[in-house]
Design an enzyme around this catalytic site. Structure first.
Site, PDB file in Angstrom:
ATOM      1  N   TRP A  93       5.691  -0.242   5.718  1.00  0.00           N
ATOM      2  CA  TRP A  93       4.469   0.153   5.023  1.00  0.00           C
ATOM      3  C   TRP A  93       4.268   1.657   4.864  1.00  0.00           C
ATOM      4  O   TRP A  93       3.236   2.098   4.368  1.00  0.00           O
ATOM      5  CB  TRP A  93       3.259  -0.471   5.710  1.00  0.00           C
ATOM      6  N   ASP A 148       2.669  -2.843  19.008  1.00  0.00           N
ATOM      7  CA  ASP A 148       2.399  -2.414  17.639  1.00  0.00           C
ATOM      8  C   ASP A 148       2.752  -0.946  17.428  1.00  0.00           C
ATOM      9  O   ASP A 148       2.102  -0.247  16.662  1.00  0.00           O
ATOM     10  CB  ASP A 148       0.923  -2.670  17.268  1.00  0.00           C
ATOM     11  N   THR A 152       0.832  -1.213   0.000  1.00  0.00           N
ATOM     12  CA  THR A 152       0.000   0.000   0.000  1.00  0.00           C
ATOM     13  C   THR A 152       0.863   1.258   0.000  1.00  0.00           C
ATOM     14  O   THR A 152       0.362   2.358  -0.181  1.00  0.00           O
ATOM     15  CB  THR A 152      -0.913   0.028   1.239  1.00  0.00           C
TER      16      THR A 152
END
Length: 537
Positions: free
Chosen positions: A238, A298, A172
């Site tokens: 990402w 995360d 992406t």
């Protein structure tokens, strides 16, 4: 409906086609005002424009010129490019060229995905943008390919496979052209993947090199990955890196460890939660700094790495700055990776008690120590900030004259509980019980802040009950532009935080605005289309 909203009226004109940006054009992007040739409006990712026709006095007159439906119901989290009068816009399944002054679509290239492609890739099916170089556009696809399109016609020139999407990989990220190569990252850190950065030949699509972000046994740093944890340890890439052509270094952030449960991968887990400085021609890691060793939460290290110069200890230093999801604002010497400052930019952090400036390591709180040593937990521990971070992916802007970073920040925690989980192909592999978020009692879940990079303190802030997930744009007109999840495109006074203007676009904004000029007129462009991680919860 997904819209492209532009500002300031102008008569229609037809674009003049060019061969596309050269290396010199890409290097000068931050200084030029007629084009936006790079993701970040410059290799330095400052997202700041010297334009000032639209300013504190004139912004009240800003009106839409046209809007264009992108025929896409997924989140619109992209940044368009503007080159020679043409806007280039990517959605998750298409790429389009649009006359920037009229909104007339010039061509559209559509992708076809296999029926077994997951309906939602982690946090929404989207694409964050394209790169342009010498007559070609480059973009990633949800089925983990990189493609090149002819800028004039939209014809596909080559298509190269990066990895197998059935294993949880996708792309992406907007590519980065650096020293003649096309660099791409990878998504899929929650699916038991092994992250990497690729370099591609822009003419042929041949892979030039691959840099894995998790060292294999015997490689430098592998001692921090016990057993076979390295095979599915995450470390995705990402979000797009920044490039310093003078130093010939690319700075790329590396994401979360996998699974989140840190007891499955005890050790520092290089290069999880890090910035790596690499040579674009070879993929060689010149230096690294790890923000969050053995990251259970995360927090990633993927947020934008802005380049600037700051006076520290009486000396000007070439630095990168980052508002990390872990809640700390970092200043790092970009020539050698030396940590220069690390301070909280949000109010509540309980996973760490600070950053040790001698070692560069976070000082784990007792809560984090418990989580890192308890494979299966009986009850959850409330951790701040949440997995969404003190700031999520949406990029901030930096005004060098004011010395301020303008960022959309978050004010949320989450209950954290380690659980046992076996790996299953292409299934979320996080090893913790994710049940939602913890919210502040006053209901202010986010802020738009003007932050001093060296202290982390805010000169001003705007409290938000629904946090912003749009990027930020600043200008020499004294303005800060951003968008709201409720659809308003907004302009603020960069010195005071006072809202000066807004326009309702019709859908939530999770994209990155740009500004540019054509024939003596300044324009602002933004895509509108709600979605993304916050909308999922």
């Amino acid at each position: 409906m997904k819209k492209l909203t532009m500002a300031v009226c102008m008569a229609a004109a037809f674009p003049v086609w060019a061969a596309g940006p050269s290396e010199a054009d890409l290097k000068q992007d931050a200084k030029t005002t007629g084009d936006v040739t790079t993701y970040g409006m410059g290799y330095d990712l400052k997202r700041h424009s010297p334009l000032k026709q639209i300013n504190k006095s004139t912004v009240k007159n800003l009106v839409p010129v046209w809007n264009l439906s992108l025929a896409n119901n997924q989140p619109q989290s992209q940044q368009p490019l503007m080159i020679d009068g043409v806007l280039y816009i990517a959605t998750h399944d298409s790429t389009a060229a649009v006359d920037a002054l009229t909104g007339r679509q010039l061509w559209k290239h559509t992708l076809e995905y296999a029926a077994d492609l997951p309906a939602v890739i982690c946090c929404g099916s989207h694409n964050r943008g394209v790169a342009a170089f010498e007559g070609k556009l480059f973009r990633g696809t949800l089925d983990a390919h990189v493609i090149a399109l002819d800028m004039k016609t939209g014809k596909q020139l080559w298509r190269s496979k990066a990895q197998e999407y059935k294993d949880g990989y996708s792309i992406t990220v907007a590519p980065l052209v650096a020293n003649g190569l096309v660099l791409t990252g990878i998504s899929g850190g929650e699916y038991g993947t092994r992250g990497f950065i690729d370099a591609w030949d822009p003419q042929t699509g041949k892979q030039v090199w691959r840099r894995y972000n998790i060292p294999a046994p015997g490689e430098k740093g592998s001692e921090g990955w016990p057993g076979e944890s390295w095979k599915r340890g995450g470390a995705p890439t990402w979000l797009t890196g920044s490039y310093d052509p003078e130093l010939d270094l690319v700075y790329w952030g590396v994401g979360n460890g996998g699974p989140w449960n840190p007891t499955t991968r005890t050790g520092d887990n290089l290069y999880v939660g890090s910035v790596i400085a690499i040579r674009p021609k070879t993929g060689e890691i010149v230096w690294h700094y790890q923000f969050s060793p053995n990251d259970p939460f995360d927090y990633d290290g993927t947020n934008e790495l802005i380049q600037t110069e700051l006076k520290i200890g009486g000396k000007m230093r070439k630095v990168i700055i980052q508002a990390n999801r872990n809640g700390y604002f970092y200043v790092i010497d970009r020539t050698n990776g030396e940590l220069l400052a690390a301070n909280p930019f949000i109010d509540k952090i309980n996973w760490a008690n600070g950053i040790d400036m001698k070692t560069g390591r976070p000082i784990d709180s007792d809560l984090t120590k418990t989580i890192k040593t308890t494979p299966v937990m009986d009850k959850a521990i409330e951790i701040w900030p949440s997995a969404l971070g003190g700031k999520n992916w949406s990029p901030m802007a930096y005004d060098s004259k004011l010395g301020l970073a303008f960022a959309n920040t978050l004010n949320m925690g989450f209950p954290y509980k380690n659980v046992k989980q076996e790996y299953t192909r292409n299934v979320f592999y996080i090893g913790m019980e994710f049940v939602g978020f913890a919210y502040p009692q006053d209901g202010k879940r986010g802020f738009l802040k003007a932050i001093d990079p060296l202290t982390g303190k805010s000169k001003w802030q705007v409290a938000l009950e629904i946090p912003n997930f749009a990027g930020v744009l600043s200008t020499d007109g004294g303005l800060v532009f951003t968008g709201a999840m409720t659809g308003e495109f907004q302009a603020y006074d960069s010195s005071t935080g006072k809202k000066l203007w807004q326009f309702q676009t019709g859908s939530g904004i999770v994209s990155m605005p740009i500004t540019w000029e054509r024939n003596g007129k300044q324009y602002v462009t933004v895509t509108s289309g709600i979605g993304g991680v916050y909308a999922l919860y």
